[in-house]
Design a protein around this motif. Structure first.
Motif, PDB file in Angstrom:
ATOM      1  N   VAL A  93       0.868  -1.180   0.000  1.00 18.40           N
ATOM      2  CA  VAL A  93       0.000   0.000   0.000  1.00 18.40           C
ATOM      3  C   VAL A  93       0.902   1.227   0.000  1.00 18.40           C
ATOM      4  N   LEU A  94       0.447   2.298  -0.636  1.00 22.60           N
ATOM      5  CA  LEU A  94       1.187   3.556  -0.686  1.00 22.60           C
ATOM      6  C   LEU A  94       0.441   4.605   0.125  1.00 22.60           C
ATOM      7  N   MET A  95       1.192   5.462   0.833  1.00 25.36           N
ATOM      8  CA  MET A  95       0.570   6.527   1.613  1.00 25.36           C
ATOM      9  C   MET A  95       1.329   7.831   1.433  1.00 25.36           C
ATOM     10  N   LYS A  96       0.607   8.913   1.266  1.00 29.84           N
ATOM     11  CA  LYS A  96       1.203  10.253   1.170  1.00 29.84           C
ATOM     12  C   LYS A  96       1.444  10.808   2.560  1.00 29.84           C
ATOM     13  N   GLY A  97       2.656  11.279   2.780  1.00 30.74           N
ATOM     14  CA  GLY A  97       2.970  11.959   4.027  1.00 30.74           C
ATOM     15  C   GLY A  97       2.921  13.459   3.825  1.00 30.74           C
ATOM     16  N   VAL A  98       3.944  14.154   4.342  1.00 29.68           N
ATOM     17  CA  VAL A  98       3.967  15.607   4.255  1.00 29.68           C
ATOM     18  C   VAL A  98       4.658  16.021   2.954  1.00 29.68           C
ATOM     19  N   ILE A  99       3.906  15.895   1.872  1.00 26.54           N
ATOM     20  CA  ILE A  99       4.414  16.184   0.528  1.00 26.54           C
ATOM     21  C   ILE A  99       3.275  16.755  -0.299  1.00 26.54           C
ATOM     22  N   ASP A 100       3.607  17.671  -1.195  1.00 23.09           N
ATOM     23  CA  ASP A 100       2.589  18.258  -2.055  1.00 23.09           C
ATOM     24  C   ASP A 100       1.914  17.169  -2.886  1.00 23.09           C
ATOM     25  N   THR A 101       0.592  17.215  -2.945  1.00 23.42           N
ATOM     26  CA  THR A 101      -0.168  16.173  -3.639  1.00 23.42           C
ATOM     27  C   THR A 101       0.219  16.077  -5.108  1.00 23.42           C
ATOM     28  N   ALA A 102       0.427  17.224  -5.766  1.00 27.30           N
ATOM     29  CA  ALA A 102       0.783  17.216  -7.188  1.00 27.30           C
ATOM     30  C   ALA A 102       2.118  16.504  -7.414  1.00 27.30           C
ATOM     31  N   VAL A 103       3.081  16.743  -6.540  1.00 24.83           N
ATOM     32  CA  VAL A 103       4.392  16.096  -6.652  1.00 24.83           C
ATOM     33  C   VAL A 103       4.256  14.594  -6.402  1.00 24.83           C
ATOM     34  N   PHE A 104       3.490  14.248  -5.409  1.00 24.23           N
ATOM     35  CA  PHE A 104       3.236  12.835  -5.072  1.00 24.23           C
ATOM     36  C   PHE A 104       2.574  12.112  -6.239  1.00 24.23           C
ATOM     37  N   MET A 105       1.513  12.709  -6.795  1.00 24.61           N
ATOM     38  CA  MET A 105       0.772  12.050  -7.871  1.00 24.61           C
ATOM     39  C   MET A 105       1.574  11.986  -9.159  1.00 24.61           C
ATOM     40  N   LYS A 106       2.478  12.933  -9.362  1.00 27.54           N
ATOM     41  CA  LYS A 106       3.345  12.878 -10.545  1.00 27.54           C
ATOM     42  C   LYS A 106       4.175  11.603 -10.530  1.00 27.54           C
ATOM     43  N   ALA A 107       4.652  11.224  -9.355  1.00 31.24           N
ATOM     44  CA  ALA A 107       5.416   9.980  -9.230  1.00 31.24           C
ATOM     45  C   ALA A 107       4.509   8.767  -9.431  1.00 31.24           C
ATOM     46  N   VAL A 108       3.310   8.820  -8.860  1.00 29.84           N
ATOM     47  CA  VAL A 108       2.358   7.713  -9.017  1.00 29.84           C
ATOM     48  C   VAL A 108       2.027   7.478 -10.492  1.00 29.84           C
TER      49      VAL A 108
END
Length: 302
Positions: A93-108
């Motif tokens: 499972v993947l979880m977002k921590g304290v990171i901008d959502t756009a940056v996180f989703m770009k990797a996803v």
């Protein structure tokens, strides 16, 4: 049918813990939820980010990280490292921590090493509301802004797969509009009728689907009866498919901030469930999002 989030947690306790990759884990609130999930025995966390910062925030959260895997990497490398762990089956499972959502989703969504499956990614929320007899699911109030008919069908299929994975053999789905009758001036009602007809003809499988239905007729049998609506879904909906992100966002925040409800929210349609919490979410809300994601992953595995 789940009545409370604790029912989901009880079911998940029957399985071994899952590995969860936490991207940019250096946040005390995120780590508090991770600590609670560890204490429940449902996860084995992999904390991704700058090690010293993670350790400092873990101390603030009262979280013992001595036996927890920490993947030390720079802030720039963190999202790609966390996603790769899932891509390479080193995490479930993947979880977002304290990171901008756009940056996180770009990797996803990275075409080379991301978690795309060819499906549209969509948000699935679950709500436990006081004095309501069941968990109610809502999609999509968090990712897709103004989905067209084809996209709504993809969003719905994602949600149906998720609900079936956690034990709903035939979830009841209400396709939401402001009215129960088709109005050509209201596109959401037209789309709802098309989706319901497609389900009737087995073009969308795995659920009982009806629409258009207004919110009262979707969740209240009394309201449906009063309006003379005869449907196996009316008043009994497990899942509400909303017409756009504004509707889903307002509905969800109404249940939490006005009705005192508790929300769990994840992203589905990727290689693995993604916990995508808001900064405003409580540790308990984050914990239940982890529970929901893990339960879906377990169901998909079986």
């Amino acid at each position: 049918m789940f009545k409370k989030f604790t029912d989901m947690l009880e079911k998940l306790r029957n399985f071994p813990p899952l590995r969860i990759s936490v991207v940019q884990a250096a946040d005390a609130v995120v780590l508090e939820a991770i600590k609670d999930a560890c204490n429940e025995g449902i996860i084995e966390p992999i904390l991704v980010g700058e090690k010293e910062k993670i350790q400092r925030e873990a101390l603030r959260a009262g979280f013992s990280f001595e036996n927890v895997e920490i993947v030390d990497c720079s802030a720039e490398e963190t999202p790609f490292t966390g996603v790769r762990l899932v891509r390479e089956n080193k995490a479930d499972v993947l979880m977002k921590g304290v990171i901008d959502t756009a940056v996180f989703m770009k990797a996803v969504l990275n075409p080379d090493f991301g978690l795309r499956t060819g499906e549209l990614l969509s948000h699935l929320a679950a709500f436990e509301v006081p004095n309501f007899d069941r968990i109610i699911f809502v999609t999509d109030g968090g990712v897709n802004i103004a989905p067209n008919l084809e996209e709504k069908i993809s969003i719905l299929k994602n949600a149906i797969r998720a609900l079936r994975a956690i034990g709903y053999s035939e979830p009841k789905v209400a396709v939401l509009s402001a009215v129960e009758a088709v109005s050509f001036k209201m596109q959401s009602s037209v789309d709802a009728a098309i989706i319901a007809k497609m389900a009737e003809r087995n073009q969308i499988k795995g659920a009982l689907i009806d629409g258009p239905l207004a919110l009262d007729n979707a969740v209240s049998e009394e309201a449906a009866l009063h309006k003379g609506i005869k449907s196996p879904v009316a008043g009994k909906a497990d899942l509400i498919l909303v017409p756009n992100i504004e509707t889903g966002n307002a509905l969800g925040k109404s249940m939490t901030f006005l009705a005192g409800g508790l929300m769990a929210g994840i992203v589905v349609g990727a290689k693995a469930p993604i916990v995508l919490p808001s900064r405003a979410d409580s540790p308990l809300s984050k914990l239940m999002s982890i529970v929901l994601a893990c339960l879906i992953k377990r169901g998909e595995d079986f």
